[in-house]
Structure formats: C-alpha cells, structure tokens
Scaffold this active site. Structure first.
Site, PDB file in Angstrom:
ATOM      1  CB  CYS A  98      -0.996  -0.093   1.062  1.00 54.56           C
ATOM      2  SG  CYS A  98      -2.438   1.045   1.011  1.00 54.56           S
ATOM      3  CG  HIS A 221      -3.047  -3.460   3.757  1.00 53.28           C
ATOM      4  ND1 HIS A 221      -1.865  -2.922   4.485  1.00 53.28           N
ATOM      5  CD2 HIS A 221      -3.660  -2.180   3.189  1.00 53.28           C
ATOM      6  CE1 HIS A 221      -2.085  -1.388   4.354  1.00 53.28           C
ATOM      7  NE2 HIS A 221      -2.943  -1.139   3.585  1.00 53.28           N
ATOM      8  CD  GLU A 223      -0.475  -5.632   5.921  1.00 51.57           C
ATOM      9  OE1 GLU A 223      -1.043  -4.461   6.009  1.00 51.57           O
ATOM     10  OE2 GLU A 223      -0.143  -6.009   4.803  1.00 51.57           O
TER      11      GLU A 223
END
Length: 261
Positions: A98, A221, A223
């Site tokens: 990002c 994202h 994660e």
C-alpha cells in the site's frame, strides 16, 4: 532469515507484519528509518546488511503530505540511496504494501505513478486479486498463476497510472517482462471496474514487480488477511482455522530467500 519492517511516523501494520514473519519462523523486527541512517545511539543502529528482506508497510507515512509516500522516499534517498540500490542489486527482496508500494514508486524502483482513487476518497474493502505472473516474481511461488486471492484494500491513492502518451508501450513492456503480478477481478474472476477495482487502476493492476522480480509492490494489504479468521467471510466456510490468503505472499518471499541465500 532476517526481516526488517521499516517504519516512520504514520506507518501502520508493522507490528502485525513482524508477528506474521515470526510465525513463519523468520527473525523479524521493527526498524525505524533513523536506525538505518545512524541518527540513534550506537547500540540501536542497524544497516541494510543486517537483513535478508526489507518490508515497507502501509499507512500514511509522514501524513502523506505532498503526495503518498513522497516524504518517506525522500528521506530514504537522502541517506540510504546507495545502500538500497546495492541491496536490490544483490537480489535481496524488497516488499512494499500500500503506502510502501507508493514509497517504492517514489524511489524509482517500480515503474508507475499512483494517483487518488477514481472515487476521490479512501476505499476500504475486500478485494479479489488474480495472480498474473509467469514465475518471475519472488513473492508468489506459493500462488499458482490464475488463482484468485482475497486481500484487503485500504487506500486513498492507489490508482496505478502510466504516462498517457506511453501507456500502451509501458503495458506491453510490463507484460513482456513479467512484471504484472496481481490484477483486480470480480467474484467470477472477470476483470471489472468499481467496486471490484477500488481505485480505477490502469489495466486493473493491483501489484507489480521489477524486472528481476525481487522488488514487489502491492496495493491491497496481505497482512490483513494472514490468518483465515481475518477474512470477512471466515464464519461461512471453514471456521477460520489456519492461514489465510495473505500468508501465501509472506511464505513466498521466505521460500525465495531460503533458495537463493
């Protein structure tokens, strides 16, 4: 394997990223940019040589004043420019998520421009990403070409653009060089516009790599869906046990380091 997750004021998800790399067996730590530039006491200093993987996480680094990622990248260029080039030329992977993707673009490590979403506001939603890479990217060895992953978008300046007069040429070169890694698709795997492509990115591009495949920038994202229970539909399928789609990117880069170094 040693992973450094770089931060300054305004970054986010660095704690989660460190924890997830550790979950996979890597030695990971948060590293403030000042630790790499030497602007800290000697016992806290780090160098890029201390790490096998460098990750630049998401957020709004330094408030994203001027434009997304610009201040973070300028600080890196000022004192780390040469070391960063050596790190990349050595084949070590650099992972930008990002805002981190935007930093990589500002550093000149990825060929794009990132602009404000077509909606003119921050978009936060699950996104479906189709893996387009033919094998050149170090981060997707665990993701077969054509597979669709569910990842979380959360950005305001995520629209990938290229110079208008050279757009067709740049796209052709990216395809020839196997630099397009993920593209946004809808729930049937088709390339589609908003809201499936939250930014209006050119060619529905969600992730790119450099020609060598060791510098990787992804707008959504991974994660944020590392574990299955972080997926928005986790209660509907397998109860949320085990790793989620985002973990495949983390595993892929560690596999690359294990093979190469």
């Amino acid at each position: 394997m040693r992973v450094g997750v770089l931060l300054i004021e305004g970054t986010n998800c660095e704690d989660e990223s460190v924890a997830y790399f550790r979950h996979l067996g890597a030695r990971s730590e948060k590293v403030h940019l000042k630790q790499l530039t030497g602007d800290v006491p000697p016992e806290k200093r780090r160098t890029l040589d201390d790490f096998d993987v460098l990750m630049i996480p998401g957020g709004f680094a330094a408030g994203d004043y001027i434009r997304a990622g610009a201040i973070f990248a300028a600080r890196m260029k000022w004192k780390l420019g040469g070391e960063l080039v050596e790190f990349v030329e050595a084949g070590k992977p650099v992972f930008g998520v990002c805002n981190g993707f935007q930093v990589l673009v500002e550093l000149g490590l990825l060929p794009a421009v990132l602009a404000i979403n077509d909606s003119s506001h921050y978009e936060c939603r699950p996104s479906l990403l189709k893996q387009e890479n033919r094998g050149g990217c170090a981060f997707v060895s665990r993701v077969p070409r054509g597979r669709v992953l569910k990842v979380i978008s959360a950005h305001a300046e995520g629209k990938i653009l290229f110079p208008r007069e050279r757009e067709k040429q740049v796209l052709r070169e990216l395809l020839e060089n196997d630099q397009i890694v993920f593209r946004y698709v809808d729930d049937r795997g088709r390339y589609a516009g908003y809201p499936w492509c939250p930014s209006g990115a050119t060619y529905n591009i969600a992730a790119l790599c450099n020609r060598e495949g060791n510098v990787f920038g992804i707008q959504p994202h991974p994660e944020r869906c590392f574990f299955r229970y972080l997926h928005p539909d986790w209660t509907r399928e397998d109860g949320g046990e085990g790793l989620g789609d985002g973990a495949l990117v983390f595993q892929g880069v560690l596999d690359y380091v294990a093979r190469r170094f």
